[in-house]
Design a protein around this motif. Structure first.
Motif, PDB file in Angstrom:
ATOM      1  N   VAL A  93      14.885  -6.277   7.926  1.00  0.00           N
ATOM      2  CA  VAL A  93      13.566  -6.144   7.321  1.00  0.00           C
ATOM      3  C   VAL A  93      13.358  -4.682   6.929  1.00  0.00           C
ATOM      4  CG1 VAL A  93      11.074  -6.326   7.700  1.00  0.00           C
ATOM      5  CG2 VAL A  93      12.620  -8.047   8.650  1.00  0.00           C
ATOM      6  N   ALA A  94      12.998  -4.467   5.672  1.00  0.00           N
ATOM      7  CA  ALA A  94      12.790  -3.111   5.176  1.00  0.00           C
ATOM      8  C   ALA A  94      11.454  -2.558   5.656  1.00  0.00           C
ATOM      9  CB  ALA A  94      12.841  -3.097   3.653  1.00  0.00           C
ATOM     10  N   GLY A  95      11.434  -1.279   5.918  1.00  0.00           N
ATOM     11  CA  GLY A  95      10.174  -0.616   6.240  1.00  0.00           C
ATOM     12  C   GLY A  95       9.633   0.020   4.966  1.00  0.00           C
ATOM     13  N   ILE A  96       8.492   0.625   5.068  1.00  0.00           N
ATOM     14  CA  ILE A  96       7.938   1.360   3.933  1.00  0.00           C
ATOM     15  C   ILE A  96       7.796   2.786   4.397  1.00  0.00           C
ATOM     16  CG2 ILE A  96       5.508   1.758   3.507  1.00  0.00           C
ATOM     17  CD1 ILE A  96       5.437  -0.255   1.512  1.00  0.00           C
ATOM     18  N   ASP A  97       8.430   3.708   3.676  1.00  0.00           N
ATOM     19  CA  ASP A  97       8.281   5.064   4.138  1.00  0.00           C
ATOM     20  C   ASP A  97       6.919   5.584   3.713  1.00  0.00           C
ATOM     21  OD1 ASP A  97       8.283   7.006   2.055  1.00  0.00           O
ATOM     22  OD2 ASP A  97      10.433   7.219   2.104  1.00  0.00           O
ATOM     23  N   PRO A  98       6.348   6.513   4.502  1.00  0.00           N
ATOM     24  CA  PRO A  98       4.977   6.965   4.253  1.00  0.00           C
ATOM     25  C   PRO A  98       4.740   7.441   2.827  1.00  0.00           C
ATOM     26  CG  PRO A  98       5.723   7.782   6.369  1.00  0.00           C
ATOM     27  CD  PRO A  98       6.915   7.157   5.702  1.00  0.00           C
ATOM     28  N   THR A  99       5.733   8.153   2.278  1.00  0.00           N
ATOM     29  CA  THR A  99       5.569   8.658   0.916  1.00  0.00           C
ATOM     30  C   THR A  99       5.503   7.508  -0.074  1.00  0.00           C
ATOM     31  OG1 THR A  99       6.845  10.621   1.520  1.00  0.00           O
ATOM     32  CG2 THR A  99       6.504  10.223  -0.821  1.00  0.00           C
ATOM     33  N   GLU A 100       6.362   6.492   0.122  1.00  0.00           N
ATOM     34  CA  GLU A 100       6.357   5.348  -0.791  1.00  0.00           C
ATOM     35  C   GLU A 100       5.055   4.571  -0.668  1.00  0.00           C
ATOM     36  OE1 GLU A 100       8.860   1.336  -2.006  1.00  0.00           O
ATOM     37  OE2 GLU A 100       9.784   2.825  -0.698  1.00  0.00           O
ATOM     38  N   VAL A 174       1.035  -5.423 -10.900  1.00  0.00           N
ATOM     39  CA  VAL A 174       0.138  -5.684  -9.769  1.00  0.00           C
ATOM     40  C   VAL A 174       0.865  -6.509  -8.698  1.00  0.00           C
ATOM     41  CG1 VAL A 174      -1.985  -6.825  -9.009  1.00  0.00           C
ATOM     42  CG2 VAL A 174      -1.964  -5.535 -11.151  1.00  0.00           C
ATOM     43  N   HIS A 175       1.537  -7.570  -9.141  1.00  0.00           N
ATOM     44  CA  HIS A 175       2.265  -8.416  -8.195  1.00  0.00           C
ATOM     45  C   HIS A 175       3.371  -7.639  -7.490  1.00  0.00           C
ATOM     46  CE1 HIS A 175       0.934 -12.220 -10.568  1.00  0.00           C
ATOM     47  NE2 HIS A 175       0.096 -11.936  -9.593  1.00  0.00           N
ATOM     48  N   ARG A 176       4.047  -6.781  -8.220  1.00  0.00           N
ATOM     49  CA  ARG A 176       5.110  -5.969  -7.610  1.00  0.00           C
ATOM     50  C   ARG A 176       4.535  -5.031  -6.548  1.00  0.00           C
ATOM     51  NH1 ARG A 176      10.119  -5.474 -10.274  1.00  0.00           N
ATOM     52  NH2 ARG A 176      10.279  -6.778 -12.138  1.00  0.00           N
ATOM     53  N   GLY A 177       3.361  -4.472  -6.852  1.00  0.00           N
ATOM     54  CA  GLY A 177       2.726  -3.585  -5.886  1.00  0.00           C
ATOM     55  C   GLY A 177       2.353  -4.300  -4.600  1.00  0.00           C
ATOM     56  N   TRP A 178       1.753  -5.490  -4.737  1.00  0.00           N
ATOM     57  CA  TRP A 178       1.393  -6.277  -3.549  1.00  0.00           C
ATOM     58  C   TRP A 178       2.637  -6.669  -2.753  1.00  0.00           C
ATOM     59  CZ3 TRP A 178      -3.117  -7.548  -1.169  1.00  0.00           C
ATOM     60  CH2 TRP A 178      -4.303  -7.259  -1.841  1.00  0.00           C
ATOM     61  N   ASN A 179       3.698  -7.064  -3.456  1.00  0.00           N
ATOM     62  CA  ASN A 179       4.926  -7.445  -2.761  1.00  0.00           C
ATOM     63  C   ASN A 179       5.540  -6.263  -2.020  1.00  0.00           C
ATOM     64  OD1 ASN A 179       4.934 -10.158  -3.513  1.00  0.00           O
ATOM     65  ND2 ASN A 179       6.057  -9.776  -5.402  1.00  0.00           N
ATOM     66  N   ARG A 180       5.480  -5.090  -2.643  1.00  0.00           N
ATOM     67  CA  ARG A 180       6.071  -3.897  -2.025  1.00  0.00           C
ATOM     68  C   ARG A 180       5.323  -3.520  -0.748  1.00  0.00           C
ATOM     69  NH1 ARG A 180       5.872  -0.933  -6.246  1.00  0.00           N
ATOM     70  NH2 ARG A 180       7.900  -1.575  -7.025  1.00  0.00           N
ATOM     71  N   LEU A 181       4.042  -3.784  -0.735  1.00  0.00           N
ATOM     72  CA  LEU A 181       3.233  -3.419   0.428  1.00  0.00           C
ATOM     73  C   LEU A 181       3.172  -4.503   1.495  1.00  0.00           C
ATOM     74  CD1 LEU A 181       0.197  -1.798  -1.408  1.00  0.00           C
ATOM     75  CD2 LEU A 181       1.867  -0.612  -0.001  1.00  0.00           C
ATOM     76  N   ALA A 182       3.687  -5.672   1.173  1.00  0.00           N
ATOM     77  CA  ALA A 182       3.492  -6.839   2.044  1.00  0.00           C
ATOM     78  C   ALA A 182       3.877  -6.591   3.501  1.00  0.00           C
ATOM     79  CB  ALA A 182       4.262  -8.037   1.499  1.00  0.00           C
ATOM     80  N   SER A 236      -6.090   9.148   6.664  1.00  0.00           N
ATOM     81  CA  SER A 236      -6.806   9.965   7.641  1.00  0.00           C
ATOM     82  C   SER A 236      -6.427   9.623   9.083  1.00  0.00           C
ATOM     83  CB  SER A 236      -8.319   9.814   7.465  1.00  0.00           C
ATOM     84  OG  SER A 236      -8.752   8.515   7.843  1.00  0.00           O
ATOM     85  N   GLN A 237      -5.839   8.424   9.272  1.00  0.00           N
ATOM     86  CA  GLN A 237      -5.472   7.976  10.617  1.00  0.00           C
ATOM     87  C   GLN A 237      -3.978   8.103  10.897  1.00  0.00           C
ATOM     88  OE1 GLN A 237      -7.705   6.990  12.967  1.00  0.00           O
ATOM     89  NE2 GLN A 237      -9.277   7.568  11.485  1.00  0.00           N
ATOM     90  N   THR A 238      -3.216   8.588   9.918  1.00  0.00           N
ATOM     91  CA  THR A 238      -1.770   8.663  10.075  1.00  0.00           C
ATOM     92  C   THR A 238      -1.254  10.037   9.702  1.00  0.00           C
ATOM     93  OG1 THR A 238      -1.251   7.999   7.808  1.00  0.00           O
ATOM     94  CG2 THR A 238      -1.604   6.250   9.410  1.00  0.00           C
ATOM     95  N   ASN A 239       0.031  10.217   9.887  1.00  0.00           N
ATOM     96  CA  ASN A 239       0.668  11.478   9.524  1.00  0.00           C
ATOM     97  C   ASN A 239       0.870  11.604   8.030  1.00  0.00           C
ATOM     98  OD1 ASN A 239       0.907  12.312  12.189  1.00  0.00           O
ATOM     99  ND2 ASN A 239       2.852  11.236  12.468  1.00  0.00           N
ATOM    100  N   VAL A 240       0.522  10.532   7.289  1.00  0.00           N
ATOM    101  CA  VAL A 240       0.715  10.554   5.845  1.00  0.00           C
ATOM    102  C   VAL A 240      -0.339  11.444   5.191  1.00  0.00           C
ATOM    103  CG1 VAL A 240       1.067   9.101   3.824  1.00  0.00           C
ATOM    104  CG2 VAL A 240       1.405   8.155   6.098  1.00  0.00           C
ATOM    105  N   GLY A 241      -1.411  11.726   5.924  1.00  0.00           N
ATOM    106  CA  GLY A 241      -2.533  12.438   5.358  1.00  0.00           C
ATOM    107  C   GLY A 241      -2.153  13.721   4.649  1.00  0.00           C
ATOM    108  N   SER A 242      -1.169  14.453   5.199  1.00  0.00           N
ATOM    109  CA  SER A 242      -0.781  15.722   4.616  1.00  0.00           C
ATOM    110  C   SER A 242      -0.183  15.558   3.233  1.00  0.00           C
ATOM    111  CB  SER A 242       0.228  16.434   5.514  1.00  0.00           C
ATOM    112  OG  SER A 242       1.393  15.638   5.686  1.00  0.00           O
TER     113      SER A 242
END
Length: 246
Positions: A93-100, A174-182, A236-242
């Motif tokens: 299962v792929a993860g999503i890196d914070p930048t992506e 739009v569909h690709r974006g939702w799938n990428r974030l799923a 604001s709740q994660t390290n991605v904020g920076s």
């Protein structure tokens, strides 16, 4: 450590039951489609977490299928970015890196905002009623908050608003974006449960804009700000904020 979908892992997937329980739909067609729906549900619900090893034989046994339709399903999920293949490991299962995550949400706010604005003139009273009913379910969900259920309802709500988009290229984005974030979206509201309350109110405001015939620019701006607000709450709740300032 990479987890593995083995007999000692989560409850076996059963084909032919509701997807909300992490299984394939009774109305699904081919075995490949049923396998796809079942495995995707497990990923979205967080049962199969990032790094989870997807053993084809085990999944096939759980579903009562041969390995062939499961392999086809895994390839389809790979194309959607939910699964990746690693050398000497296999499908995981792929993860999503914070930048992506950041860039995908930013992109989705733009294309979904445009799709919603283009759909608005084509959205009828029945669509408005359907979207409002879903939003009421989301409001009820807040009482005993279930982030996975809330996220599914959230997607159902927005689908009503952008599904009439006459531009197939924007709709595809739009569909690709939702799938990428799923794989991550199932837990987004778990990180920021307070945002869920605001989201429901913003949904109603967006419906009123469409209902009263607001111009496309105003609808697009409202839809974009709605998406951006969720992103900002998460950052604001994660390290991605920076990253947001880069």
């Amino acid at each position: 450590m990479t987890e593995t979908a083995t007999a000692a892992g989560p409850t076996p997937i059963t084909a032919g039951t509701g997807t909300s329980a992490g299984t394939a739909s009774t109305t699904a067609g081919s075995k490949s489609e049923q396998a796809y729906q079942a495995v995707k549900a497990r990923i979205v619900e967080g049962t199969y977490t990032p790094g989870y090893r997807l053993v084809l034989g085990t999944i096939a046994k759980d579903l009562g299928f041969s390995v062939v339709p499961v392999r086809e399903a895994i390839r389809r999920l790979e194309a959607e970015g939910l699964v990746k293949f690693e050398r000497n490991v296999g499908a995981t299962v792929a993860g999503i890196d914070p930048t992506e995550y950041l860039y995908t949400m930013q992109t989705l706010s733009i294309v979904e905002g445009a799709a919603t604005a283009l759909s608005a003139p084509l959205i009828g009273e029945t669509d408005i009623a359907r979207a409002r009913a879903v939003n009421e379910e989301m409001r009820e969900c807040l009482e005993h908050f279930d982030p996975v259920r809330f996220t599914q309802l959230n997607q159902d709500f927005h689908s009503v608003l952008f599904e009439h988009c006459p531009n197939p290229h924007i709709l595809d984005l739009v569909h690709r974006g939702w799938n990428r974030l799923a794989s991550l979206r199932s837990s987004t509201f778990r990180f920021v449960p307070g945002r869920a309350h605001e989201s429901v109110d913003e949904h109603e405001a967006l419906l009123k804009l469409i209902e009263t015939g607001a111009d496309a620019e105003e609808i697009e701006k409202a839809a974009r700000l709605h998406r951006s607000a969720t992103l900002e709450a998460y950052l604001s709740q994660t390290n991605v904020g920076s990253l947001s300032a880069e």
